[in-house]
Design a protein around this motif. Structure first.
Motif, PDB file in Angstrom:
ATOM      1  N   LYS A  43       2.180   1.995  -3.400  1.00 47.90           N
ATOM      2  CA  LYS A  43       1.168   2.565  -4.300  1.00 47.90           C
ATOM      3  C   LYS A  43       0.983   4.055  -4.018  1.00 47.90           C
ATOM      4  CE  LYS A  43      -1.609  -1.492  -5.457  1.00 47.90           C
ATOM      5  NZ  LYS A  43      -2.958  -2.069  -5.447  1.00 47.90           N
ATOM      6  N   VAL A  44       0.947   4.437  -2.748  1.00 43.84           N
ATOM      7  CA  VAL A  44       0.786   5.850  -2.385  1.00 43.84           C
ATOM      8  C   VAL A  44       1.961   6.668  -2.923  1.00 43.84           C
ATOM      9  CG1 VAL A  44       0.733   7.463  -0.444  1.00 43.84           C
ATOM     10  CG2 VAL A  44      -0.612   5.347  -0.367  1.00 43.84           C
TER      11      VAL A  44
ATOM     12  N   HIS B 134       0.838  -1.196   0.000  1.00 42.50           N
ATOM     13  CA  HIS B 134       0.000   0.000   0.000  1.00 42.50           C
ATOM     14  C   HIS B 134       0.880   1.255   0.000  1.00 42.50           C
ATOM     15  CE1 HIS B 134      -3.242   2.735   0.977  1.00 42.50           C
ATOM     16  NE2 HIS B 134      -2.562   3.146   2.052  1.00 42.50           N
TER      17      HIS B 134
ATOM     18  N   GLU C 207      -7.925   3.161  -2.392  1.00 45.74           N
ATOM     19  CA  GLU C 207      -6.712   2.517  -1.891  1.00 45.74           C
ATOM     20  C   GLU C 207      -7.042   1.490  -0.813  1.00 45.74           C
ATOM     21  OE1 GLU C 207      -4.338   5.742  -0.609  1.00 45.74           O
ATOM     22  OE2 GLU C 207      -3.759   6.377  -2.629  1.00 45.74           O
TER      23      GLU C 207
ATOM     24  N   ARG D 191       1.625   7.160  -6.630  1.00 45.97           N
ATOM     25  CA  ARG D 191       0.585   8.149  -6.951  1.00 45.97           C
ATOM     26  C   ARG D 191       1.104   9.563  -6.738  1.00 45.97           C
ATOM     27  NH1 ARG D 191      -3.206  10.473  -3.552  1.00 45.97           N
ATOM     28  NH2 ARG D 191      -4.983  11.429  -4.618  1.00 45.97           N
TER      29      ARG D 191
ATOM     30  N   GLN E 225     -10.013   8.571  -3.443  1.00 45.02           N
ATOM     31  CA  GLN E 225      -8.744   7.870  -3.659  1.00 45.02           C
ATOM     32  C   GLN E 225      -8.372   7.021  -2.444  1.00 45.02           C
ATOM     33  OE1 GLN E 225      -6.148  11.120  -4.584  1.00 45.02           O
ATOM     34  NE2 GLN E 225      -6.627  11.087  -6.775  1.00 45.02           N
TER      35      GLN E 225
ATOM     36  N   THR F  79      -8.484  -1.392  -2.487  1.00 43.31           N
ATOM     37  CA  THR F  79      -7.415  -2.162  -3.149  1.00 43.31           C
ATOM     38  C   THR F  79      -6.619  -2.980  -2.136  1.00 43.31           C
ATOM     39  OG1 THR F  79      -7.226  -0.465  -4.865  1.00 43.31           O
ATOM     40  CG2 THR F  79      -5.373  -1.981  -4.602  1.00 43.31           C
TER      41      THR F  79
END
Length: 750
Positions: A6-7, A3, A208, A10, A204, A211
């Motif tokens: 991914k942040v 996670h 997230e 982004r 978002q 996800t």
């Protein structure tokens, strides 16, 4: 971690998006800057207008220089945090330049400056800040705050400069309404942008979270699939049962382990497993009890599979509980441990076989010791007696050859027995107080004849700081010294042998400092080749095979010395020059004797101390099955004024004792019909006056000595026997304290 990655990705994407869009919109901003610059130049003049324009262009140039490089630097892997800080700094610098340009305009124009016009221009900056809020929020907030603050600051500045004259006559109601409308539109646009940013951020974050939850669910599903695969394909049997102990699922290994198909056991109670696998009754009860209980349990089960073969299994029952602490289901894992059991059984058998082999070896050595020492007693004893008769020089030479050869053979036998006891760990180290100088003097005196016959000098040097008495195992010290000095005598053809004795640690003030007894043996013999030095202390090893043929020996002496030295906590080493001689060094830890302790040889009268001792009238019984030894003992003791009787086995010894109790019995241990130990136990159990009983045997093992003493014997003599040993034993146990007669003196000194 996934996670977080991914942040970060982004955020890098948003930064790249902001930089790219800002660079692409530069042309539009340039047109606006040109129009604004023209208006400022018309209002303030070319000098101040140019300065204000230069400020705007310089701030924009710096911002563009930084932003144009950001996408490439992101692709190169540079830190996103550092690049974000650079973008915020350049954007803030561009905003400050705009603030300074508008301030310069108001200051130069003075009362005629249109604050509302400035507010309208800065309103576009506020709108721009709202647009970049989703991509780089910190910079957006800074821009909007600065552009809202600027008109207020300029109004306050004008009020301070002009006071009551600041009536702003150019501001009429329609213009004010336009400005208010523009302000409201900016406010609405900014509020809408902020709301959209928050909604986008929330969406978002929700995406997230969704996800992450989906990833966790996928990971959990993959783990379940792997666990399911492991449970199905593992070699251990896995059984799942419900809280009612009914089997719901088994894996493939269950059928392999038990021979029971899955369809025949699904839905059946777990207690049925014991019956279906033909397990032992007691084991079946343990299984049932373990399954009924809530606690985890592990047991071993012996069972039979379908083809009748007996197997061993290890079962572990686990209870799986839910959040309410109630059992959801049971997991039973069964493992085939037949190979482990068979290995353990084979190891037990191997251990028993090794113990039996060791016991057999000990028994064999004891028997061989007895069988060899018994005839050796006759040979040596008879040869000693023969040497006392009148003989021709040739006969005397033959006799001495017999005596020397038999004693050499006895030395070899003793070496082999000592090595066997050392290997078995049965040779004990017994410390006692002894006279240091006497220990070495007697050792050299024993070897002096061999050295004298070869014309060798045998010298002893004892350092002055060596204490008179020490506390250690003097028997082993003598044995080590005898072996090394004996080797030096054997391998030296001419020259001398020097024995030196000294101490380390005697003068130490610290009582914890250990004391070491050192002695060296240096000869002028054949020496040892350098490549043989490392192996000289190994068993059955001599420097060369030719040495074995030339000088004889088994190669056990130095090996025994090494083992004895190590058992005593010491060290032994050798240096040698081939063809010139060798030097052996032995270092042994010793102690000073306890206060008041005297050497053992002082406490015990020697065979040569005949004062105040009388053996007249003693009744001595000898139990010995070997005729030669009976004759030998009779000859050795015939000159003593004692009554000597003989028994050929244990039964005769017991009968003779019950008939006429003797003062002392020399009892052979190995006799037919009844052994010496059995005879001793029978005599000790009788009501007769108890005699002294001395074991007279060829068994030289410590356990044999303990067995003799445990049976009730008083002493122990090892064959071959010498006259001095017999007389000393008689003196120690049954001699009367009277003035010795001349007959006794003559017999003792014979």
């Amino acid at each position: 971690m996934r996670h977080t990655a991914k942040v970060a990705a982004r955020q890098r994407s948003l930064l790249a998006q902001y930089a790219s869009e800002r660079v692409r919109a530069f042309k539009q901003r340039a047109v606006i800057y040109c129009l604004g610059a023209l208006m400022v130049i018309l209002a303030t003049g070319p000098v101040f207008g140019s300065c204000a324009t230069a400020m705007l262009i310089f701030g924009e140039a710096v911002d563009m220089w930084v932003l144009r490089r950001i996408p490439a630097r992101l692709r190169a892997g540079e830190s996103q945090i550092l690049l974000t800080r650079a973008a915020i700094t350049s954007g803030a610098f561009q905003s400050i330049c705009m603030f300074l340009a508008t301030t310069l305009y108001v200051v130069v124009v003075g009362k005629d400056a249109s604050i509302m016009g400035v507010a309208g221009v800065l309103g576009m900056g506020i709108v721009n800040g709202a647009l970049i809020l989703p991509t780089i929020p910190k910079l957006a907030i800074f821009k909007m705050g600065l552009f809202v603050f600027t008109p207020l600051f300029l109004l306050v500045l004008q009020a301070i400069r002009f006071g009551g004259e600041m009536a702003m006559p150019h501001l009429n109601v329609p213009e004010l309404m336009v400005v208010i409308s523009m302000g409201y539109m900016c406010f609405s646009f900014v509020k809408s942008g902020v709301d959209n940013f928050r909604k986008t951020e929330a969406l978002q974050n929700s995406q997230e979270s969704l996800t992450a939850a989906n990833d966790a669910l996928s990971k959990h599903r993959n783990e379940l699939q792997r666990l399911s695969m492991v449970a199905r394909k593992t070699n251990d049997a896995v059984i799942l049962s419900n809280p009612k102990h009914e089997i719901e699922w088994v894996n493939e290994a269950f059928t392999t382990l038990t021979g029971i198909p899955a369809k025949d056991i699904i839905g059946k109670p777990t207690s049925l497993l014991a019956q279906l696998t033909n397990a032992d009754t007691d084991i079946a009860q343990k299984v049932a009890k373990a399954i009924r209980g809530d606690n985890d349990a592990k047991i071993e089960v012996r069972h039979k599979i379908a083809d009748g073969r007996e197997r061993w299994g290890e079962m572990q029952m686990l209870s799986v509980k839910n959040a309410d602490d109630a059992v959801d289901f049971y997991v039973t894992i069964a493992r085939d441990i037949t190979a482990t059991k068979e290995h353990a059984m084979s190891m037990r058998k191997a251990r028993k076989a090794a113990e039996d082999a060791a016991r057999t070896k000990t028994d064999f050595l004891a028997n061989m010791s007895h069988e060899i020492r018994t005839p050796m007693t006759g040979i040596i004893g008879m040869a000693d007696l023969l040497s006392e008769t009148e003989q021709s020089p040739e006969q005397a030479d033959y006799t001495q050859t017999i005596i020397g050869s038999s004693r050499s053979l006895l030395t070899i036998i003793n070496d082999i027995l000592d090595l066997s006891k050392l290997d078995a760990g049965k040779l004990q180290i017994t410390n006692n107080t002894f006279d240091t100088r006497t220990c070495f003097e007697e050792t050299l005196r024993l070897l002096e004849p061999s050295a004298y016959n070869k014309g060798l000098g045998l010298n002893l040097t004892v350092a002055e700081d060596v204490p008179k008495h020490l506390f250690a195992d003097d028997v082993r010290v003598r044995q080590i010294a005898t072996n090394i000095i004996g080797n030096a005598t054997k391998f030296t053809e001419f020259g001398k042998i020097d024995v030196k004795v000294w101490m380390d640690g005697v003068e130490a003030t610290d009582s914890m400092t250990p004391m070491t007894l050192n002695f060296s043996v240096e000869d002028t013999g054949i020496g040892i080749p350098e490549d043989k030095l490392s192996a000289i202390f190994e068993e059955f090893t001599q420097a060369e095979t030719s040495t074995t043929r030339r000088f004889g020996g088994t190669g056990l002496g130095l090996s025994i010395c090494r083992i004895l030295t190590e058992r005593m906590g010491g060290e032994i080493s050798v240096t040698s020059v081939y063809g010139q001689g060798s030097r052996f060094l032995v270092s042994l830890p010793v102690e000073l004797p306890p206060h008041g302790a005297l050497p053992d040889d002082v406490k015990t009268p020697l065979a040569t101390d005949y004062d105040a001792i009388d053996l007249t009238g003693l009744n001595v019984l000898v139990a010995e099955d070997n005729k030669t030894n009976r004759v030998l003992i009779a000859k050795l003791l015939e000159k003593l004024p004692i009554t000597l009787r003989f028994a050929e086995d244990g039964f005769e010894a017991v009968d003779a004792t019950l008939e006429t109790p003797p003062d002392l019995i020399f009892m052979d241990m190995s006799m037919p019909k009844m052994s010496g130990i059995e005879a001793t136990e029978a005599i000790r159990a009788s009501d007769v006056i108890q005699p002294h009983i001395v074991a007279l045997t060829a068994n030289a093992f410590e356990n044999e000595k303990r067995a003799c003493l445990a049976a009730g014997m008083d002493d122990f003599l090892t064959k071959p026997i010498r006259r001095a040993d017999l007389v000393t034993c008689l003196q120690r146990h049954v001699a009367r304290q009277n003035a010795p007669t001349s007959a006794v003196q003559t017999a003792l000194q014979a």
